[in-house]
Design an enzyme around this catalytic site. Sequence first.
Site, PDB file in Angstrom:
ATOM      1  N   LYS A  92       0.635  -1.246  -0.285  1.00 45.44           N
ATOM      2  CA  LYS A  92       0.168  -0.168  -0.284  1.00 45.44           C
ATOM      3  C   LYS A  92       1.073   1.409  -0.274  1.00 45.44           C
ATOM      4  O   LYS A  92       0.668   2.285  -0.685  1.00 45.44           O
ATOM      5  CB  LYS A  92      -1.180  -0.014   1.199  1.00 45.44           C
ATOM      6  CG  LYS A  92      -2.016  -1.122   1.439  1.00 45.44           C
ATOM      7  CD  LYS A  92      -3.035  -1.342   2.710  1.00 45.44           C
ATOM      8  CE  LYS A  92      -1.844  -1.181   4.435  1.00 45.44           C
ATOM      9  NZ  LYS A  92      -1.340  -2.595   4.100  1.00 45.44           N
ATOM     10  N   CYS A 176     -11.855   2.201  17.186  1.00 44.44           N
ATOM     11  CA  CYS A 176     -11.231   1.202  16.967  1.00 44.44           C
ATOM     12  C   CYS A 176     -10.198   1.620  18.156  1.00 44.44           C
ATOM     13  O   CYS A 176      -9.392  -0.100  18.953  1.00 44.44           O
ATOM     14  CB  CYS A 176     -10.050   1.261  15.810  1.00 44.44           C
ATOM     15  SG  CYS A 176      -9.357   2.883  15.450  1.00 44.44           S
ATOM     16  N   MET A 177     -10.227   2.336  18.948  1.00 48.00           N
ATOM     17  CA  MET A 177      -8.335   2.483  19.931  1.00 48.00           C
ATOM     18  C   MET A 177      -9.819   2.787  21.421  1.00 48.00           C
ATOM     19  O   MET A 177      -8.637   2.732  21.982  1.00 48.00           O
ATOM     20  CB  MET A 177      -7.931   4.306  19.097  1.00 48.00           C
ATOM     21  CG  MET A 177      -7.185   3.484  18.118  1.00 48.00           C
ATOM     22  SD  MET A 177      -6.794   1.810  18.401  1.00 48.00           S
ATOM     23  CE  MET A 177      -5.248   1.718  19.660  1.00 48.00           C
ATOM     24  N   MET A 352      -7.181  -4.846  17.098  1.00 42.87           N
ATOM     25  CA  MET A 352      -9.128  -4.595  17.019  1.00 42.87           C
ATOM     26  C   MET A 352      -8.703  -5.456  17.752  1.00 42.87           C
ATOM     27  O   MET A 352      -9.650  -5.752  17.952  1.00 42.87           O
ATOM     28  CB  MET A 352      -8.899  -4.187  15.535  1.00 42.87           C
ATOM     29  CG  MET A 352      -8.905  -3.276  15.308  1.00 42.87           C
ATOM     30  SD  MET A 352      -9.305  -1.279  15.720  1.00 42.87           S
ATOM     31  CE  MET A 352      -8.069  -1.338  16.901  1.00 42.87           C
ATOM     32  N   GLY A 389      -4.598   1.661  13.870  1.00 41.49           N
ATOM     33  CA  GLY A 389      -4.963   1.549  12.746  1.00 41.49           C
ATOM     34  C   GLY A 389      -4.147   2.508  11.611  1.00 41.49           C
ATOM     35  O   GLY A 389      -4.263   2.273  10.874  1.00 41.49           O
ATOM     36  N   GLN A 390      -4.915   3.430  12.447  1.00 44.61           N
ATOM     37  CA  GLN A 390      -4.829   4.871  11.217  1.00 44.61           C
ATOM     38  C   GLN A 390      -3.476   5.862  11.835  1.00 44.61           C
ATOM     39  O   GLN A 390      -3.106   5.873  12.614  1.00 44.61           O
ATOM     40  CB  GLN A 390      -6.064   5.836  12.423  1.00 44.61           C
ATOM     41  CG  GLN A 390      -7.754   5.249  11.552  1.00 44.61           C
ATOM     42  CD  GLN A 390      -8.560   5.861  11.712  1.00 44.61           C
ATOM     43  OE1 GLN A 390      -9.045   6.445  10.825  1.00 44.61           O
ATOM     44  NE2 GLN A 390      -9.456   5.959  12.596  1.00 44.61           N
TER      45      GLN A 390
END
Lengths: 809, 262
Positions: A92, A176-177, A352, A389-390
């Site tokens: 990516k 998510c966090m 996650m 994740g971000q």
Amino acid sequence: MNGDLQPRPDTVQRRQFIKASAMAAAAAVAGGTGFLLPILATEPAAGVQWEKAPCRFCGTGCHVQVGVQDGKVVAVAGDRNAEVNKGLLCVKGYHVGSALYGKDRLTKPLLREGAQYREISWEEAIKTIADRIEAAPERFAFYGSGQWTIPEGCAAQKFMKGGLSNNHIDPNARLCMASAVTGFLATYGVDEPAGCYDDLDVCDVLIMWGNNPAEMHPVLFSRVIDRRSRGEKITLIDISTRRTRTTEACQHYLEMKGHGDLAIANGIAHLLIRNGTYNRKFVESFCSFKAPDDQNPNLHGKPISFADYQTFLEPYTPEHVEELSGVPADQIRMLGDVFGNPELKITSLWCMGMNQHTRGTAINSLVHGVHLLSGHFGTPGNAPTSLTGQPSACGTVREVGTLSHALPGGRVVADAEHRQQAEDFWNVPAGRINPTPGYHTVKMWESFCTPTDKGGDIGTIWVQVTNPGQTLPNLNKLFNPKGDNKAGLEDKFLIVSDVYPTATTRLADLILPSAMWVEKNGVVGNSERRTQQWFKMVDPPGDARDDCWQTIAVAHELFKRGTDGMKDRDGRFLFEVKDNDNKPVPVWEWEHYYDVNVDEHLFEEYRQFTRLKHKDLAPYSEYVKARGLRWPVVETDGQWKETHFRFSEGFDPYVEEGTGIQFYHSSTHNDRAQIWFHPWIAPAEVPDDDYPFMLCTGRVLEHWHSGSMTRRIPELSRAMPGGYVEIHAEDAAAYGLRNGDKVKMESRRGALVIPVWIDGRGKPPRGTVFIPFFDETLLVNDLTLDAVDPFSKQPDYKKSAVRIRKVQP
Amino acid sequence: MTRDSTSNATPLIAFVVVSVAVAGYFTGLQAPMKASSLSSPLTAANRQTRSTTTPEAGVVLATDYKDMADVTLARRQHARLASLKSTTDPLAEIRIDPEEKLMALHQREQNRAFNGAPPTIPHPIDQRSDASCAACHKEGAMTKTLRIPRMSHEFLTHCMQCHVENNPRHMPGTAFRENEFTGLEAPTAGPRAFPGAPPQIPHSTWMRSDCMSCHGYEGRHGIRTTHPLRSNCQQCHAPSATMDQTLLTGEPQFLPGPEIRK
């Protein structure tokens, strides 16, 4: 560090001279002797400028070198001088440049009229938003993102909390966090990991608690397995609900049922105490014990003694843990031995699997607890490390505090002193900040999808840089009603700032085209507390404009209309930015937005907030020079020094001499961390006769989150074109399914028709299925449930009950 | 069953078995695929932009019975990479042909987003293991029909982190939306100080540390080096400090020269 990679002018001239003379000589030679030269040399990679930037995608925060030619990004290379990735990228990252050039990029503001959209001007768009806010400021909500840059988050935060006195601002990172945050707070009294990626370079044991870093944080994972291919001895343990690419690289695979992690963590603690292998000295010096207070549930709980803790852990024998989790007792004993060995350096990674969990706070606390109990903490290689994740869930959401209950720098709206500090830093009148927390994500969207006359008190949501129409759980409750004419939601208004059409813009009333990544300046913070900066390199297409500008423009429109909230303490505009001559620059006018560096202005204002919780940030100019710096960054002898390991003497400048380890934000105010006991509790939804399969959701390597960017990159799209359901071969046989067959998956909340991939990339065990969520035409969140963790309010995407019906072709 | 009825049944059973065998034999002869026409999506000649020369990538075509013995023997003999005979004559003279070079660069472009991007994988793969990648790509090979490029970088674990399939097996590889990205083009040659000088390396050597993987015996015609027997490439061919991102100061530093009185 020398970030200047452009050829110097005189070098260029020298090269041109040589080239010119070479060409002349070659022409002479070619003419004279018939000696054939190969194709005449052109300047290698003529006119490509290379600049640094962090990658746009995951929370690893790799640094890239972006090659720009003729105003377009043409190439990307790994940045060899970056400590995070040392020149390596994942697929990516290599193709991140293409993310800017999808053909259907949004370029003009669009206003919905019936079933279609009309292109409008930015003036009209800004006025429309200002109208909605002015009409009902308390019914306005801001849904932000862990992909917001730090300045974007600062602008939205100040606009809402320091301007409109409105706390309905919450980010997608809630999904998510949030449980990681509450786990850190419950244990250390302050958020974010103590260790950093350096731990990966020296650990002896790496344990994955329900995550798949081979696909999700590939550069970090290969940092560990490359060590192994060079001959180092490292043990990798995968604790998971299905086999993945990560499993193939691990020596031990512990297959567990949902919520088995709670039992496993307690099982390890039980063994450490029973075998006497817990680190007595560490525990007596640095830890206290806590248990949940059922009368008054909160993150402080009630203090307990070691004896109590031991008693609570009695039932979690390896055999009982096997019943609860499905992991054989021998493997639990193996984990107990691993943690009981003081010589080993153990790093635990999770993402996650532990956070998207209805007992997420509990499991996070328990894993921290296991590391503290066994003393595997505070030295390089010994770390419980939560991964994000971000790209800026840490930098923006957690540090700038863009959550409905938080203020920048680890503060909360409920605390009067914190409010006063924030009001001083922002220079807004005392009492401006509202002490009541706003709506968290699930509540915000639930309210938005409830008719006003039935208590739906959110009327307008502005979404920036995220895709809730695809990523919220239980979409049929939390998002899809917006598009249902009979739902009674005609007065609700959805504003979406994005770069491509998505599942969210599908139901938007106003769509705003936005600039992305290197089309704007930015600062982000990755999983290891590293704040990273980049400069704008190319122009956004069409009329796309920075999200930060959009927020400031709306704020100014309200200021012109006399909204008091948009004035600071001196009656001046909340976002007044001055140039070097101390003259205000009209940054709300797009032509002047880049006359100054608005990022720098907002960042320097925000920096002041960071001292309270010792998350000190350096001046903006330091980040320009570096490939990121890990906070706390403290000025020592004229140099700005970053911190590798927090709370450890010698590494963390805030630790007092002689203490060894000091948890200086201890919630019990005695420099101690809290080891929690939490009981095992079953998942919110388990398979039963009606819905016999457990549905797990997640990602794949090629696509980042909702795929709005990566699916438009041809190399990534072709490698993973669409969604599917992974199913065990025997389960498929029982239903008469072959590869590619379509099945109808149903849960109590929705249904989905989706093709089957037997033993696909991951191998789920019998009774479990897995669906990735990147495909906007196969919205798995129609099936998931919105049950949340009681403290973090984070939903559980990993455990929903579904049934399968074969669809006849 | 009595002995008599058994002996009566035996010729009948034998007849049935033999006739089925004969029928199968002749049916097998009708199979369209012959051993000699085995083609694979990997052959250099067949390589297309979006490789679909065989209808189902990854399926090995069937052999008919009369070829069976030869094919099995052949397959067994060639099962080891090391025993694949290269058709390249190491001593053959290599001439640089601009047409061929452009063709080679054009072919390279087909599975890369830009010059320096990790190439996509043109064949199906095992989704979980990358030991299977190294089995062929660690050494590489070039035979009459197959070009297996050698890894241009040192061995890194987890190949699939950077290299993905361009046509996966579980569903057809399609692009979701159009994209207008135009990637950096590969250079056609490196600059020379004067005619006959060794060209400087016009690309970064990061991830391209094994020159022979593109310019050696397994390389494409057109970009092969004229002198493959020399193995210490960087002895003559200078890399670019800028493109290799080395942390040198922008300008080489010197002591100040003599101050000349005016």
